[in-house]
Design an enzyme around this catalytic site. Structure first.
Site, PDB file in Angstrom:
ATOM      1  N   ASP A 177      36.781  33.371  51.531  1.00 42.29           N
ATOM      2  CA  ASP A 177      36.778  34.735  51.011  1.00 42.29           C
ATOM      3  C   ASP A 177      35.340  35.206  50.795  1.00 42.29           C
ATOM      4  O   ASP A 177      34.514  34.468  50.262  1.00 42.29           O
ATOM      5  CB  ASP A 177      37.562  34.801  49.693  1.00 42.29           C
ATOM      6  CG  ASP A 177      37.885  36.232  49.318  1.00 42.29           C
ATOM      7  OD1 ASP A 177      38.165  37.040  50.224  1.00 42.29           O
ATOM      8  OD2 ASP A 177      37.855  36.556  48.111  1.00 42.29           O
ATOM      9  N   HIS A 209      32.335  47.361  44.893  1.00 43.15           N
ATOM     10  CA  HIS A 209      32.961  46.299  44.091  1.00 43.15           C
ATOM     11  C   HIS A 209      31.888  45.427  43.432  1.00 43.15           C
ATOM     12  O   HIS A 209      31.960  45.129  42.233  1.00 43.15           O
ATOM     13  CB  HIS A 209      33.874  45.443  44.970  1.00 43.15           C
ATOM     14  CG  HIS A 209      34.437  44.231  44.282  1.00 43.15           C
ATOM     15  ND1 HIS A 209      35.373  44.317  43.269  1.00 43.15           N
ATOM     16  CD2 HIS A 209      34.182  42.899  44.453  1.00 43.15           C
ATOM     17  CE1 HIS A 209      35.682  43.079  42.853  1.00 43.15           C
ATOM     18  NE2 HIS A 209      34.973  42.210  43.546  1.00 43.15           N
ATOM     19  N   GLU A 231      43.239  41.835  44.398  1.00 46.16           N
ATOM     20  CA  GLU A 231      42.056  42.320  45.106  1.00 46.16           C
ATOM     21  C   GLU A 231      42.491  42.853  46.459  1.00 46.16           C
ATOM     22  O   GLU A 231      43.139  42.138  47.235  1.00 46.16           O
ATOM     23  CB  GLU A 231      41.006  41.205  45.281  1.00 46.16           C
ATOM     24  CG  GLU A 231      40.310  40.849  43.979  1.00 46.16           C
ATOM     25  CD  GLU A 231      39.115  39.920  44.147  1.00 46.16           C
ATOM     26  OE1 GLU A 231      38.978  39.302  45.224  1.00 46.16           O
ATOM     27  OE2 GLU A 231      38.312  39.815  43.189  1.00 46.16           O
ATOM     28  N   GLU A 233      41.961  43.602  50.069  1.00 48.32           N
ATOM     29  CA  GLU A 233      41.066  43.111  51.112  1.00 48.32           C
ATOM     30  C   GLU A 233      41.739  43.215  52.483  1.00 48.32           C
ATOM     31  O   GLU A 233      42.946  43.393  52.585  1.00 48.32           O
ATOM     32  CB  GLU A 233      40.692  41.620  50.863  1.00 48.32           C
ATOM     33  CG  GLU A 233      40.064  41.377  49.506  1.00 48.32           C
ATOM     34  CD  GLU A 233      39.409  40.011  49.362  1.00 48.32           C
ATOM     35  OE1 GLU A 233      39.051  39.407  50.390  1.00 48.32           O
ATOM     36  OE2 GLU A 233      39.256  39.559  48.212  1.00 48.32           O
ATOM     37  N   ASP A 286      43.927  39.084  47.410  1.00 44.32           N
ATOM     38  CA  ASP A 286      43.326  37.874  46.844  1.00 44.32           C
ATOM     39  C   ASP A 286      43.575  37.897  45.330  1.00 44.32           C
ATOM     40  O   ASP A 286      42.720  38.298  44.553  1.00 44.32           O
ATOM     41  CB  ASP A 286      41.829  37.877  47.175  1.00 44.32           C
ATOM     42  CG  ASP A 286      41.092  36.722  46.548  1.00 44.32           C
ATOM     43  OD1 ASP A 286      41.706  35.658  46.340  1.00 44.32           O
ATOM     44  OD2 ASP A 286      39.889  36.886  46.254  1.00 44.32           O
ATOM     45  N   ARG A 326      41.217  36.660  36.085  1.00 41.49           N
ATOM     46  CA  ARG A 326      39.831  36.967  35.678  1.00 41.49           C
ATOM     47  C   ARG A 326      39.327  36.113  34.528  1.00 41.49           C
ATOM     48  O   ARG A 326      38.132  35.794  34.458  1.00 41.49           O
ATOM     49  CB  ARG A 326      39.720  38.447  35.305  1.00 41.49           C
ATOM     50  CG  ARG A 326      40.080  39.418  36.407  1.00 41.49           C
ATOM     51  CD  ARG A 326      39.128  39.315  37.577  1.00 41.49           C
ATOM     52  NE  ARG A 326      39.489  40.242  38.649  1.00 41.49           N
ATOM     53  CZ  ARG A 326      39.036  40.157  39.886  1.00 41.49           C
ATOM     54  NH1 ARG A 326      38.209  39.184  40.219  1.00 41.49           N
ATOM     55  NH2 ARG A 326      39.405  41.023  40.787  1.00 41.49           N
ATOM     56  N   GLN A 366      38.636  32.636  35.879  1.00 39.25           N
ATOM     57  CA  GLN A 366      37.433  32.766  36.714  1.00 39.25           C
ATOM     58  C   GLN A 366      36.166  32.860  35.859  1.00 39.25           C
ATOM     59  O   GLN A 366      35.153  32.215  36.142  1.00 39.25           O
ATOM     60  CB  GLN A 366      37.587  34.023  37.586  1.00 39.25           C
ATOM     61  CG  GLN A 366      36.538  34.203  38.664  1.00 39.25           C
ATOM     62  CD  GLN A 366      36.745  35.514  39.455  1.00 39.25           C
ATOM     63  OE1 GLN A 366      37.732  36.214  39.275  1.00 39.25           O
ATOM     64  NE2 GLN A 366      35.800  35.827  40.315  1.00 39.25           N
ATOM     65  N   TYR A 410      33.440  29.767  36.530  1.00 41.94           N
ATOM     66  CA  TYR A 410      32.653  30.054  37.740  1.00 41.94           C
ATOM     67  C   TYR A 410      31.190  29.632  37.685  1.00 41.94           C
ATOM     68  O   TYR A 410      30.531  29.551  38.727  1.00 41.94           O
ATOM     69  CB  TYR A 410      32.782  31.525  38.123  1.00 41.94           C
ATOM     70  CG  TYR A 410      31.805  32.486  37.482  1.00 41.94           C
ATOM     71  CD1 TYR A 410      30.776  33.061  38.241  1.00 41.94           C
ATOM     72  CD2 TYR A 410      31.917  32.842  36.152  1.00 41.94           C
ATOM     73  CE1 TYR A 410      29.897  33.965  37.669  1.00 41.94           C
ATOM     74  CE2 TYR A 410      31.046  33.739  35.568  1.00 41.94           C
ATOM     75  CZ  TYR A 410      30.032  34.295  36.331  1.00 41.94           C
ATOM     76  OH  TYR A 410      29.170  35.174  35.763  1.00 41.94           O
ATOM     77  N   LYS A 439      41.256  31.624  41.640  1.00 36.81           N
ATOM     78  CA  LYS A 439      41.578  32.228  42.936  1.00 36.81           C
ATOM     79  C   LYS A 439      42.545  31.373  43.751  1.00 36.81           C
ATOM     80  O   LYS A 439      42.966  31.787  44.823  1.00 36.81           O
ATOM     81  CB  LYS A 439      40.295  32.358  43.765  1.00 36.81           C
ATOM     82  CG  LYS A 439      39.213  33.200  43.130  1.00 36.81           C
ATOM     83  CD  LYS A 439      39.519  34.662  43.327  1.00 36.81           C
ATOM     84  CE  LYS A 439      38.305  35.509  43.031  1.00 36.81           C
ATOM     85  NZ  LYS A 439      38.538  36.905  43.412  1.00 36.81           N
ATOM     86  N   THR A 492      47.366  33.826  47.573  1.00 39.79           N
ATOM     87  CA  THR A 492      46.754  34.886  48.376  1.00 39.79           C
ATOM     88  C   THR A 492      47.873  35.409  49.269  1.00 39.79           C
ATOM     89  O   THR A 492      48.492  34.624  49.991  1.00 39.79           O
ATOM     90  CB  THR A 492      45.609  34.321  49.251  1.00 39.79           C
ATOM     91  OG1 THR A 492      44.661  33.666  48.404  1.00 39.79           O
ATOM     92  CG2 THR A 492      44.912  35.417  50.035  1.00 39.79           C
ATOM     93  N   GLU A 546      38.356  46.695  37.923  1.00 35.83           N
ATOM     94  CA  GLU A 546      37.538  47.898  38.070  1.00 35.83           C
ATOM     95  C   GLU A 546      38.297  49.146  37.623  1.00 35.83           C
ATOM     96  O   GLU A 546      37.739  50.001  36.934  1.00 35.83           O
ATOM     97  CB  GLU A 546      37.107  48.047  39.540  1.00 35.83           C
ATOM     98  CG  GLU A 546      36.206  46.922  40.030  1.00 35.83           C
ATOM     99  CD  GLU A 546      36.169  46.873  41.540  1.00 35.83           C
ATOM    100  OE1 GLU A 546      35.365  47.574  42.144  1.00 35.83           O
ATOM    101  OE2 GLU A 546      36.976  46.113  42.131  1.00 35.83           O
TER     102      GLU A 546
END
Ligand code: MN
Length: 420
Positions: free
Chosen positions: A125, A132, A197, A199, A231, A235, A238, A242, A251, A255, A362
């Site tokens: 990914d 973004h 997400e 994509e 995806d 959050r 993550q 991360y 993640k 998917t 977002e």
């Protein structure tokens, strides 16, 4: 490019996502029989596996369509993909002599169950949506400034192929470790910040050789087609995990991809210019034929008890800063072998407008400004029972080329001892 007319009338409808210009690859079954390769045309699926078995459609000496994935066709390479397309155009075009014979291999889409269209070899990914990246910078670090590398390098991470699922597959809310802001210690339990997400996924059709770099022109030829890709992201998981190595479990739980792979050939008329670049790319990423496409994208959310879905975002695939071919080139340039069935996520595609953001993180600005749906309900993140649907199409002159819906519903977390 104009509509290519088919004797299958539903394929000439300006609203269908599957005109003769498209001919996307899918895997289907009917009434629980064996999944096999099919092609969407109008409101039907053409059973190309049965046509191959009957000797009507052969793209090579071996049988390659009687399996529940398109990987064997991918491995044959671009010349064979073209051969198949030419044969299909001949069978399905208006006035085709074989119409009566081919009509026997049509099955209404309403009757079929769709399966994964490919065996995903590996999933990578990327992070090619500039808006973004700016939004995430603002939310997480208080500044929209892009990281120093962002304009130069297609940033990505190696994801999981094992949890890529086809549209219509339910996903349980993932469990994991999180740390609430200000808390000393982490907790274990279901994510409280489940997100999507928006994509586009590129499917690698032919591979590269271990140890050998590739050019952008080679990369473009290696791409078999495109899917819509959600995806799913946790959050809070993550955010805790991360640093310093990037996304992992936040993640890895799911998917979702669209059931149809749109052939790269079907998107050729929709190539568009590369984005304006503040700094030039390094020469190994220059493209002679630019791999950017004008594909309108939208996201819908439907709570479990809502009578209908609300559209929460509209944007376009042309908002990405690096093309799939540039990402593939960068991926292989170190000598990393790429294989048929590799899946490359574009990165979340957000446009500059507030209603063009490609994630709830977002759209709700990390929950500070919850969204109001058409039904009056509000959402900061995805709740149990919500169904998220991505849609996308390229608009031609009197026709559109689409992917079919990319949907997934979130089920409650599975219970496990030790929840916080
Ligand atoms: Mn992503």
């Amino acid at each position: 490019m104009k509509l290519m007319r088919s004797w299958m009338q539903s394929a000439n409808d300006p609203e269908t996502e599957f005109p003769l210009n498209n001919l996307p690859y899918g895997v289907f079954s009917v009434d629980g029989d064996e999944p096999r390769c099919g092609i969407a045309i109008g409101d039907m699926v053409l059973d190309v596996a049965a046509m191959e078995a009957a000797g009507l459609l052969r793209i090579t000496d071996d049988f390659v369509l009687d399996v529940p994935f398109w990987n064997e066709v991918m491995e044959l390479g671009p010349e064979a993909w073209k051969r198949l397309r030419v044969l299909l155009l001949g069978f399905l075009g208006e006035g085709a002599e074989s119409q009566e014979q081919v009509a026997k291999y049509m099955i209404p889409q309403a009757r079929v169950r769709m399966h994964m269209p490919l065996l995903v070899a590996e999933y990578t990914d990327f992070y090619a949506g500039m808006q973004h990246a700016k939004n995430m910078g603002s939310i997480l670090r208080g500044s929209p400034d892009l990281p120093a590398n962002w304009l130069h390098i297609p940033i990505g991470y190696n994801g999981r192929a094992s949890s890529v699922v086809v549209s219509g597959t339910d996903i349980h809310r993932p469990l994991g470790q999180t740390r609430v802001a200000g808390a000393d210690a982490p907790r274990f339990g279901p994510t409280e910040r489940l997100d999507f997400e928006l994509e586009v996924g590129a499917i690698v059709g032919t591979g590269s050789v271990l140890g050998q770099p590739i050019t952008t022109a080679q990369a473009d030829k290696m791409i078999f087609g495109f899917v819509l890709l959600n995806d799913w992201s946790a959050r809070d998981i993550q955010a805790w995990e991360y640093q310093p190595l990037g996304p992992f479990q936040g993640k890895a739980f799911g998917t979702t991809i669209s059931p149809w792979i749109v052939p790269k050939a079907a998107l050729e008329p929709f190539r568009c210019a590369e984005p304006v670049r503040e700094v030039p790319l390094l020469p190994y990423l220059h493209e002679k034929t630019q791999g950017f496409y004008n594909v309108a994208l939208e996201v819908q959310i439907q709570p479990a008890d809502a009578p209908r879905a609300s559209t929460i975002a509209r944007t376009n695939y042309n908002q990405v800063y690096f093309s799939a071919a540039q990402q593939l080139t960068h991926h292989a340039v170190c000598g990393c072998e790429m294989n048929p069935g590799d899946l490359l996520g574009s990165g979340t595609i957000s446009g500059p407008a507030r209603d063009a953001f490609g994630s709830l993180m977002e759209l709700s600005w990390a929950g500070e400004e919850p969204m109001t749906l058409d039904t009056g309900e509000t959402r900061s993140f995805v709740e149990d029972g919500d169904t998220l649907t991505l849609r996308g199409h390229a608009q031609g002159d009197g026709y559109r080329v689409g992917f079919g819906p990319c949907s997934g519903r979130i089920l409650p977390a599975l219970h496990m001892p030790g929840w916080a």
